[in-house]
Design an enzyme around this catalytic site. Structure first.
Site, short mmCIF file in Angstrom:
data_model
loop_
_atom_site.label_atom_id
_atom_site.label_comp_id
_atom_site.label_asym_id
_atom_site.label_seq_id
_atom_site.Cartn_x
_atom_site.Cartn_y
_atom_site.Cartn_z
N HIS A 136 0.87 -0.63 0.10
CA HIS A 136 -0.62 0.17 0.25
C HIS A 136 0.54 1.15 0.29
O HIS A 136 1.70 1.16 0.00
CB HIS A 136 -1.04 -0.09 0.95
N GLU A 140 7.58 1.38 4.71
CA GLU A 140 7.23 -0.43 6.03
C GLU A 140 7.44 -1.46 5.33
O GLU A 140 6.91 -1.65 3.99
CB GLU A 140 6.02 0.51 6.37
N HIS A 178 4.03 7.04 4.22
CA HIS A 178 5.13 6.29 3.64
C HIS A 178 4.26 5.60 2.25
O HIS A 178 3.77 4.88 2.15
CB HIS A 178 5.58 5.52 4.84
#
Lengths: 134, 134
Positions: A7, A130, A79
């Site tokens: 994502h 991430e 992010h």
């Protein structure tokens, strides 16, 4: 090592307004909001055919994204999350290469119930990264 | 309206260093750099299984991303690009909804040889959005 883009997270000042923009203006498939108390965020997902946009808003008094929203009152990209098969192997490889893992360096259970790590933006072209074990 | 996430663009201060980070540290499939004189950028693609990361660096004296790099000397996430089937229909729908299309409002041929538009970040949660007709 990195697999799919799981994502892109976008912090937004108003989740209802952001959901309307992504649903009504952009015609996306937008989920209902979910409060994640232990992560200090409320999430809404825009489900695209190949990946997801995660709209984030602070939840509670001690949200890890409160400061970001203060600095970016209109919101902004926060992010990117890449999938990995083995997060401990990924962590060890990254540390051996000199990359900084945020926090104590141990994977935590992330907002999707899977082990995640965050990597220092200064080591990744100014981008908070991430990693999520899938 | 929006389809797949075509790419996430990240502006970087040093393309060789960024390529090494994505190839060697993150283990990604990284392309060679390509200079796009008419767009004022050099691009490197990180080909993920489901989408792409586009690493961007200014090319020439009048790059549209020079200012961004000045403001973000470590680099940073610059825009997201969503695919659409019909960019003129998308443009008309967006304008009818009050969203601002950057430039003169007409699609231009983008860095991938396809018609693109950019949408004002203030109308999209602080995020610069590119639409690309595929």
């Amino acid at each position: 090592m990195i697999g799919k883009l799981n994502h892109v997270a976008i912090v937004v000042p108003d989740l209802a307004a952001a959901s309307a923009i992504y649903r009504d203006t952009l015609g996306g498939d937008v989920s209902e909001p979910v409060n994640l108390r232990e992560h200090g965020v409320t999430t809404v997902f825009v489900n695209l055919p190949n990946t997801k946009i995660e709209l984030l808003h602070p939840f509670g008094d001690d949200s890890p994204i409160a400061k970001f929203l203060e600095n970016n009152p209109s919101g902004g990209m926060h992010h990117v999350c890449y999938e990995v098969d083995d997060i401990l192997a990924a962590r060890d490889k990254l540390k051996a290469d000199g990359a900084r893992v945020l926090g104590d360096g141990d994977p935590k259970i992330g907002a999707h119930g899977k082990p995640v790590l965050f990597l220092h933006p200064k080591d990744f072209c100014g981008t908070l990264v991430e990693l999520e074990q899938v």
